[in-house]
Write a protein that holds these residues in place. Structure first.
Motif, PDB file in Angstrom:
ATOM      1  N   ILE A   4       0.872  -1.179   0.000  1.00  0.00           N
ATOM      2  CA  ILE A   4       0.000   0.000   0.000  1.00  0.00           C
ATOM      3  C   ILE A   4       0.904   1.223   0.000  1.00  0.00           C
ATOM      4  O   ILE A   4       1.806   1.334   0.841  1.00  0.00           O
ATOM      5  CB  ILE A   4      -0.921   0.017   1.241  1.00  0.00           C
ATOM      6  N   SER A   5       0.670   2.130  -0.942  1.00  0.00           N
ATOM      7  CA  SER A   5       1.530   3.313  -1.067  1.00  0.00           C
ATOM      8  C   SER A   5       1.419   4.206   0.164  1.00  0.00           C
ATOM      9  O   SER A   5       0.446   4.142   0.916  1.00  0.00           O
ATOM     10  CB  SER A   5       1.153   4.101  -2.318  1.00  0.00           C
ATOM     11  N   ILE A   6       2.460   5.028   0.347  1.00  0.00           N
ATOM     12  CA  ILE A   6       2.487   5.950   1.482  1.00  0.00           C
ATOM     13  C   ILE A   6       1.286   6.899   1.433  1.00  0.00           C
ATOM     14  O   ILE A   6       0.654   7.198   2.451  1.00  0.00           O
ATOM     15  CB  ILE A   6       3.800   6.758   1.502  1.00  0.00           C
ATOM     16  N   PHE A   7       0.948   7.368   0.241  1.00  0.00           N
ATOM     17  CA  PHE A   7      -0.170   8.299   0.099  1.00  0.00           C
ATOM     18  C   PHE A   7      -1.472   7.660   0.576  1.00  0.00           C
ATOM     19  O   PHE A   7      -2.241   8.270   1.333  1.00  0.00           O
ATOM     20  CB  PHE A   7      -0.296   8.724  -1.363  1.00  0.00           C
ATOM     21  N   LYS A   8      -1.748   6.406   0.150  1.00  0.00           N
ATOM     22  CA  LYS A   8      -2.968   5.733   0.571  1.00  0.00           C
ATOM     23  C   LYS A   8      -2.987   5.512   2.072  1.00  0.00           C
ATOM     24  O   LYS A   8      -4.024   5.631   2.723  1.00  0.00           O
ATOM     25  CB  LYS A   8      -3.104   4.400  -0.171  1.00  0.00           C
ATOM     26  N   ARG A   9      -1.830   5.183   2.639  1.00  0.00           N
ATOM     27  CA  ARG A   9      -1.767   4.969   4.087  1.00  0.00           C
ATOM     28  C   ARG A   9      -2.129   6.254   4.839  1.00  0.00           C
ATOM     29  O   ARG A   9      -2.874   6.217   5.827  1.00  0.00           O
ATOM     30  CB  ARG A   9      -0.372   4.495   4.493  1.00  0.00           C
ATOM     31  N   VAL A  10      -1.572   7.363   4.360  1.00  0.00           N
ATOM     32  CA  VAL A  10      -1.850   8.641   5.028  1.00  0.00           C
ATOM     33  C   VAL A  10      -3.336   8.991   4.919  1.00  0.00           C
ATOM     34  O   VAL A  10      -3.960   9.434   5.902  1.00  0.00           O
ATOM     35  CB  VAL A  10      -0.982   9.763   4.419  1.00  0.00           C
ATOM     36  N   VAL A  11      -3.921   8.780   3.737  1.00  0.00           N
ATOM     37  CA  VAL A  11      -5.341   9.099   3.552  1.00  0.00           C
ATOM     38  C   VAL A  11      -6.213   8.240   4.461  1.00  0.00           C
ATOM     39  O   VAL A  11      -7.141   8.734   5.122  1.00  0.00           O
ATOM     40  CB  VAL A  11      -5.752   8.900   2.080  1.00  0.00           C
ATOM     41  N   ILE A  12      -5.920   6.937   4.540  1.00  0.00           N
ATOM     42  CA  ILE A  12      -6.716   6.039   5.389  1.00  0.00           C
ATOM     43  C   ILE A  12      -6.620   6.462   6.847  1.00  0.00           C
ATOM     44  O   ILE A  12      -7.633   6.539   7.559  1.00  0.00           O
ATOM     45  CB  ILE A  12      -6.243   4.583   5.211  1.00  0.00           C
ATOM     46  N   ILE A  13      -5.414   6.754   7.302  1.00  0.00           N
ATOM     47  CA  ILE A  13      -5.224   7.156   8.704  1.00  0.00           C
ATOM     48  C   ILE A  13      -5.934   8.472   8.986  1.00  0.00           C
ATOM     49  O   ILE A  13      -6.568   8.639  10.037  1.00  0.00           O
ATOM     50  CB  ILE A  13      -3.720   7.251   9.031  1.00  0.00           C
ATOM     51  N   LEU A  14      -5.851   9.435   8.048  1.00  0.00           N
ATOM     52  CA  LEU A  14      -6.522  10.726   8.241  1.00  0.00           C
ATOM     53  C   LEU A  14      -8.028  10.556   8.325  1.00  0.00           C
ATOM     54  O   LEU A  14      -8.697  11.210   9.151  1.00  0.00           O
ATOM     55  CB  LEU A  14      -6.159  11.689   7.102  1.00  0.00           C
ATOM     56  N   VAL A  15      -8.599   9.696   7.481  1.00  0.00           N
ATOM     57  CA  VAL A  15     -10.047   9.461   7.518  1.00  0.00           C
ATOM     58  C   VAL A  15     -10.455   8.872   8.868  1.00  0.00           C
ATOM     59  O   VAL A  15     -11.444   9.293   9.481  1.00  0.00           O
ATOM     60  CB  VAL A  15     -10.472   8.536   6.359  1.00  0.00           C
ATOM     61  N   VAL A  16      -9.685   7.895   9.349  1.00  0.00           N
ATOM     62  CA  VAL A  16      -9.996   7.269  10.641  1.00  0.00           C
ATOM     63  C   VAL A  16      -9.882   8.282  11.772  1.00  0.00           C
ATOM     64  O   VAL A  16     -10.763   8.383  12.635  1.00  0.00           O
ATOM     65  CB  VAL A  16      -9.076   6.066  10.898  1.00  0.00           C
ATOM     66  N   VAL A  17      -8.799   9.074  11.779  1.00  0.00           N
ATOM     67  CA  VAL A  17      -8.608  10.071  12.839  1.00  0.00           C
ATOM     68  C   VAL A  17      -9.717  11.116  12.807  1.00  0.00           C
ATOM     69  O   VAL A  17     -10.243  11.529  13.856  1.00  0.00           O
ATOM     70  CB  VAL A  17      -7.220  10.737  12.698  1.00  0.00           C
TER      71      VAL A  17
END
Length: 555
Positions: A4-17
């Motif tokens: 999973i790309s860094i960008f997707k990881r950041v987006v997923i974490i931001l949505v959860v937070v």
């Protein structure tokens, strides 16, 4: 490859937070509610905060989200009313407006009709007595020409009124199509006015909806009693400004043709004979605010729109020295004498008001007049204790469902089941965050939707984990098995949740009240479930796999 790309990881974490941040205020419900009420009160006061309001505002940090999941009537308690709108009351008003059109036409044709006189009726028709019946059919044709088409969903089927001749009278009656259109307009106008009146006092998420042909359901959470709600919406607040004919102390005095007899509010035992047709009505009001008169007594300032200002100004200019009655719901609240021309269309209503009464009157006038009287068929006051019991029962049901799913997943899938359990907790938290963000109202059926969401939330994980098991049986490596498990289960996950989401959508569109509450939580729960199953659990599995690099998997 499992990546999973860094960008997707950041987006997923931001949505959860973000979802967790919006859900957090519900853990501190009383504090955040106090903060929100204080902020609203300060805004309504023009930004000026008293020490008490400032202290309440500081109960919650202003930089944090402060949206709450609003509690419905069955959870919070409140007032419930079922009202029937007397749509027939509007027919008389329609006849009065038609008479204003008919009279000038017949007046211009006096050379063929002679004298013209409106005959009082009780059957909802307009009867005009003609002095010379020689050309009464021609006169009826002139009136008939004033009728306009009524546009309905089936097209232009008829005119708004019919005209018949009975002896020496021209009889004007509303057509059935016009009655149906009038009834619909009356209900819609009543709905909007009730909503505006209830919103004026800052209540949270009231339920105001039409039931059947002529009934309105009103539910206001958090209100003390049904009597408070009736006091707020049960007054028609029909404001009119009418010329005064005479003043009397005889309540049985006949007012005469085209006149009415109304009692005085301030002067006990005094009655006023007024002209039936008002000069200006409350429909021309654009603003009303509580204030004080020159003697420091509570009053209400009002302002007309340009049309009302012109009528008000012209009348006061032509009737200097004459009394002028301000009538509210068939009672004369003030009858001042016109001392001079009043241009600009503004004035003040004085009377024996308290500050609370002047404030409530201003609210009613700003919201507008109810077009017809309402009869309350059903009224209930739901106490907060009942709501607390409902919340407790919902909490128990949710915890039991939650615990059962957590234990099942942990026993069935081991470490992967624990990952699914963490995702399930995040799923519920994000669901509450989404409900808070859109300002949804949570009801007891809504809690049922959350419980169902908890049960369905792991379905997607079960599909993925079972697919991973199959790939491991086919001698796939751990990384490849996980990758194929998510890839091949995706279509089944999407199909299953789309069909359920369509069902929730149909329930929301076709249902009302509790059914809608269930549909909202179910639909939003599906969205958060799919997100956590496809993205969150996969991200957690990938992070775990990158750290451990296991040679074998046990699912």
């Amino acid at each position: 490859m499992l990546n999973i790309s860094i960008f997707k990881r950041v987006v997923i974490i931001l949505v959860v937070v973000t979802g967790l941040a919006y859900a957090m205020p519900n853990l501190f419900y009383p504090r955040v509610e106090t903060h929100n009420d204080a902020v609203t009160a300060i805004e309504q006061a023009g930004g000026e905060a008293t020490p008490e309001l400032a202290a309440d505002r500081s109960a919650w940090p202003g930089w944090l989200p402060s949206n709450l999941v609003n509690l419905g009537l069955d959870l919070r308690g409140g007032a419930h009313l079922l009202a029937e709108v007397q749509v027939e009351d509007v027919y008389k008003q329609r006849m009065d407006s038609i008479w204003q059109e008919v009279f000038p036409v017949l007046r211009d044709a006096r050379d063929i009709v002679g004298t013209i006189r409106r005959v009082p009726t009780e059957d909802g028709t307009l009867r005009v007595k003609i002095g010379d019946t020689t050309h009464i059919d021609d006169a009826a044709q002139l009136v008939r020409a004033l009728a306009t088409p009524v546009v309905t969903i089936t097209g232009t089927g008829s005119t708004n009124f019919t005209v018949d001749v009975e002896g020496d009278e021209i009889v004007v009656a509303l057509s059935e199509a016009e009655k149906l259109a009038t009834d619909d307009r009356t209900i819609q106008q009543s709905l909007e006015i009730i909503r505006r009146r209830v919103d004026e006092v800052g209540t949270r998420e009231p339920t105001i909806q039409r039931q059947g042909e002529d009934r309105i359901l009103i539910q206001v959470p958090g209100l003390g009693s049904a009597d408070e709600l009736k006091a707020l919406i049960g007054t028609t607040a029909q404001l009119t400004f009418q010329p005064v004919v005479s003043r009397t102390t005889n309540p049985d005095q006949a007012p005469g043709p085209n006149n009415v007899l109304y009692p005085s509010v301030d002067e006990e035992g005094v009655y006023y004979v007024l002209e039936d047709v008002p000069v200006v009505t409350g429909e021309d009001l654009v603003d009303a605010q509580p204030s004080f008169d020159t003697n420091g007594r509570p009053a209400v300032n009002f302002r007309f729109n340009p049309h009302g200002a012109r009528l008000f100004g012209d009348y006061t200019a032509e009737n200097v020295g004459s009394p002028f009655a301000i009538v509210l719901d068939s009672e004369v609240i003030s009858a001042p004498r016109i001392n001079e021309h009043i241009p600009g269309g503004s004035g003040i209503i004085t009377g024996n008001f308290t500050v609370e009464e002047s404030t409530n009157l201003a609210v009613l006038l700003r919201a507008g007049a109810l077009p017809a009287e309402m009869t309350f068929l059903e009224e209930r006051t739901i106490g907060p204790e009942l709501g607390a019991d409902s919340i407790a029962a919902g909490e128990i049901a949710s915890l039991v469902a939650f615990a059962g799913v957590l234990v099942f997943m942990a026993l069935s899938y081991g470490w992967f089941g624990m990952i699914a359990n963490v995702a399930l907790i995040l799923n519920v938290a994000m669901l509450f965050g989404l409900l808070s963000a859109i300002g949804a109202t949570l009801t007891l059926p809504g809690i049922a939707g959350i419980v169902l969401t908890i049960g369905m939330a792991v379905d997607a994980n079960v599909l993925v984990f079972e697919r991973i098991r199959e790939e491991l049986k086919n001698k796939r490596g751990p990384a490849r098995a996980i990758d194929l498990g998510y890839e091949k289960a995706l279509s089944a996950i999407i199909d299953a949740n789309i069909t359920t989401f369509l069902t929730a959508g149909i329930l929301f569109i076709m249902g009302s009240g509790p059914v809608r509450g269930f549909a909202v939580t179910l639909g939003l729960g599906l969205i958060t479930s799919v997100f956590t199953a496809i993205f969150v659990t996969r991200l957690m599995v990938v992070i775990w796999f990158e750290r451990r690099r296991p040679k074998t998997l046990e699912v």
